[in-house]
Design a protein around this motif. Structure first.
Motif, PDB file in Angstrom:
ATOM      1  N   VAL B 156       0.873  -1.179   0.000  1.00 26.16           N
ATOM      2  CA  VAL B 156       0.000   0.000   0.000  1.00 26.16           C
ATOM      3  C   VAL B 156       0.906   1.223   0.000  1.00 26.16           C
ATOM      4  CG1 VAL B 156      -1.951   1.153   1.094  1.00 26.16           C
ATOM      5  CG2 VAL B 156      -1.501  -1.225   1.656  1.00 26.16           C
ATOM      6  N   GLY B 159      -0.220   7.265   2.509  1.00 26.89           N
ATOM      7  CA  GLY B 159      -1.255   8.261   2.217  1.00 26.89           C
ATOM      8  C   GLY B 159      -2.409   7.749   1.398  1.00 26.89           C
ATOM      9  N   VAL B 160      -2.531   6.424   1.272  1.00 31.85           N
ATOM     10  CA  VAL B 160      -3.559   5.830   0.424  1.00 31.85           C
ATOM     11  C   VAL B 160      -4.298   4.729   1.182  1.00 31.85           C
ATOM     12  CG1 VAL B 160      -3.736   4.171  -1.503  1.00 31.85           C
ATOM     13  CG2 VAL B 160      -2.605   6.367  -1.856  1.00 31.85           C
ATOM     14  N   LEU B 161      -5.597   4.605   0.923  1.00 25.32           N
ATOM     15  CA  LEU B 161      -6.401   3.500   1.461  1.00 25.32           C
ATOM     16  C   LEU B 161      -6.670   2.484   0.365  1.00 25.32           C
ATOM     17  CD1 LEU B 161      -8.942   5.582   3.559  1.00 25.32           C
ATOM     18  CD2 LEU B 161      -7.504   3.738   4.482  1.00 25.32           C
ATOM     19  N   ASP B 162      -6.471   1.203   0.688  1.00 27.77           N
ATOM     20  CA  ASP B 162      -6.798   0.127  -0.237  1.00 27.77           C
ATOM     21  C   ASP B 162      -7.924  -0.670   0.415  1.00 27.77           C
ATOM     22  OD1 ASP B 162      -5.097  -2.053  -2.374  1.00 27.77           O
ATOM     23  OD2 ASP B 162      -6.770  -2.687  -1.151  1.00 27.77           O
ATOM     24  N   SER B 163      -9.113  -0.597  -0.172  1.00 29.26           N
ATOM     25  CA  SER B 163     -10.302  -1.157   0.493  1.00 29.26           C
ATOM     26  C   SER B 163     -10.202  -2.673   0.650  1.00 29.26           C
ATOM     27  CB  SER B 163     -11.572  -0.764  -0.263  1.00 29.26           C
ATOM     28  OG  SER B 163     -11.468  -1.082  -1.632  1.00 29.26           O
ATOM     29  N   PHE B 166      -7.967  -3.294   3.487  1.00 31.21           N
ATOM     30  CA  PHE B 166      -8.614  -2.786   4.706  1.00 31.21           C
ATOM     31  C   PHE B 166      -9.520  -3.851   5.316  1.00 31.21           C
ATOM     32  CE2 PHE B 166     -12.010  -0.667   7.042  1.00 31.21           C
ATOM     33  CZ  PHE B 166     -11.338   0.296   7.786  1.00 31.21           C
TER      34      PHE B 166
END
Lengths: 272, 272
Positions: B156, B159-163, B166
Motif C-alpha cells: 500500500v 497516504g492511500v487507502l486500499d479497500s 482494509f
C-alpha cells in the motif's frame, strides 16, 4: 532551442528527481538543443515531501507570482519563472499513485506541445494523452513555459523508485528530445482524454472520509465508469454508486489528492 | 483483559488509522475484553507524515523514555507508555509499500503473542509470521506492552487507502480479539521468518543512491534470493548481484526505509 527537464516539483516523486540527476551527472547532451536541468523544489526534495507550505504545481498564478509571500513555494515559483524565461520547451516529470501508465499531460492548446504528445502516443503503447487545462487551486508550472508536456507516471508510491517505470520514462524523455531536435511533425489527430470534473470522497459532517475507492474501480484508470457502477465502499461496507453519465476515470486514489478531498477525476474521450 | 488497538504510529499509514476510527465510531465491543483504541501520533496523522521529529516506532528506548526531550515523538512515547500501563495485549497496525501481504510481526519471544500469530498463520493464507527483535535505531512500541503483535499490510502506498486490504486486515484483527476472548491455544510450531540483516542501496561518495531495486526482485517479498541473483539496477543500467548465502528478502523497496538507506531486509526461515 532551450529545453528544460524538471523533476521534483513535488519533492516525494522520486522518478523525476533521479532521472534529472542521472542526466545531469552524465552531462547528457544532444546536438542542436541547449539542455537545462531543474530540481524544482529543493527543500521538499530534501524532506521527501510533496511540498513545504503549498503545492508548487498550483503556485504559478499571476497574483502569487507578483506579490510578496512567506510561503516557500510561492517564492520558489518566482525563481522558477525567472529561470524559465529563455526556455522554449519544458518537460516536467511527475509520478502518481494511480495506475496511469505513462500519461502525457497537455495543459494548453499549444501546437508544438500537442505535436510531441501525438508522436509519443503514436509510438509507445503505454502512452496516453490527457488534457488538463487548469485547477481551481492554482496554476501549473506549465503556464510559465511557452510550450511543455508534463509526464505523469504510475502507479508508483510516493518516496519510492520503480526501476521498470524509470527506464520506460527515460526512453520517452529521450524520444521527446529527439523530436525537438529533428523538428519532426505528425499529421492527423490522436485520441486524448479531457479532464472535466473531480469526484470527492464521501465525507461525514466532521469532513472525515467515510468511504474508500471500491475494489472494482481500483487501478482501472482510463476505463469507462457507467451510471450505477460501484465507485466507493464505506468503512461500514456500504456501497456507493456512480450517479452520472458515463465517463473515463483518471487519477484514481492518488495519494496527494486526499487532502484536497479528491477521490478521482472524470474525463471524456476526445481528439487532439 | 485489556486490549489496545493502535493505528497511526506512523501518520501516513492510513489503513490502521481508519480501522481504529471505524471501530471507535461504531463503539465496537467484544464480551470479556476491555477494548482501547489509540491513534498514536496525532500530529503526524494530521500532516499525513510518517513522523514529525523522529520515527515514533524507534522511540521506546529506556533512555529516551526517561530523559527530557524536545522531540515530539520522544514525548509522545512517554505518554503512550503511560497509556499502555494497564494494557495486556497490543495490536499495532501498520502498512508497507513492500508486497508483504498480511505480515504478523513478533518482536519478542512471548508465548501469548506467539500463540495468536500461529493461529492466524494457520487460518489465513495471506498471513506470514516475521520475527524482528529490534532495530539499532531505537525500540518499537511493543517494548512497553507485555504481549503484542504488529500487523504490517502491503503493498500500500503511503497516504492511500486500499479497500480490499482494509477489510482483510479488519477480519484478521477481529479474529485476534476472538482468540484473546476465548483464550484459544494452538499446539505445535509454525513457519516463520527471522530478520537478521538489512541490505543498503548502493551509494556514491556523496551518499547519493546510485541504483534501484532490480525489476527481478521488485514485489518478491518472502521469496528466496540466491547468490548471484540481480538485486539492484543502477541509473546507468549496471546490474548489482547478491553476494551472500541465500536468504528470504522482506520489506523490499519500503518507502520509509530510503532515508535509513535500507533497500530490503534479509530473513531466514525458522519456526515459532
Amino acid at each position: 532551442m532551450r529545453v528544460t527537464i524538471s523533476g521534483g516539483v513535488h519533492g516525494n516523486e522520486l522518478l523525476g528527481i533521479y532521472l534529472v540527476k542521472k542526466l545531469q551527472n552524465e552531462s547528457f547532451s544532444i546536438k542542436g538543443l541547449e539542455l537545462d536541468f531543474l530540481l524544482a523544489n529543493p527543500k521538499a526534495i530534501k524532506e521527501c515531501r510533496r511540498y513545504i507550505d503549498y503545492d508548487l504545481n498550483r503556485s504559478f498564478n499571476t497574483d502569487t507570482l507578483t506579490q510578496d509571500s512567506h510561503l516557500y513555494e510561492f517564492e520558489r515559483a518566482k525563481v522558477i519563472k525567472e529561470h524559465l524565461k529563455n526556455c522554449d520547451f519544458l518537460i516536467d516529470l511527475h509520478t502518481t499513485t494511480a495506475n496511469m501508465g505513462i500519461t502525457v499531460v497537455l495543459s494548453s492548446r499549444e501546437q508544438r506541445s500537442e505535436n510531441v504528445a501525438k508522436i509519443l502516443a503514436d509510438e509507445f503503447d503505454e502512452v496516453r494523452i490527457l488534457r488538463w487545462f487548469g485547477s481551481s487551486e492554482g496554476d501549473f508550472i506549465n503556464v510559465v513555459a511557452p510550450a511543455s508536456i508534463t509526464i505523469e507516471v504510475g502507479a508508483v508510491c510516493q518516496g519510492v523508485l520503480d526501476s521498470t517505470l524509470f527506464f520506460k520514462t527515460l526512453k520517452v524523455v529521450k524520444r521527446v528530445l529527439h523530436i525537438l531536435q529533428t523538428k519532426e511533425q505528425i499529421d492527423g489527430s490522436k485520441e486524448c482524454y479531457d479532464i472535466f470534473e473531480t469526484i470527492n470522497f464521501p465525507r461525514d459532517a466532521d469532513n472525515e472520509i467515510v468511504a474508500m475507492i471500491h475494489p472494482d474501480l481500483m487501478g482501472r484508470d482510463y476505463s469507462v465508469v457507467h451510471r450505477g457502477d460501484p465507485i466507493f465502499i464505506g468503512f461500514d461496507e456500504r456501497e456507493y454508486f456512480f450517479e452520472r453519465d458515463e465517463a473515463y476515470a483518471v487519477f484514481i486514489n492518488e495519494a496527494a489528492y486526499y487532502e484536497k478531498g479528491i477521490a478521482f477525476c472524470l474525463s471524456k474521450k476526445s481528439a487532439v
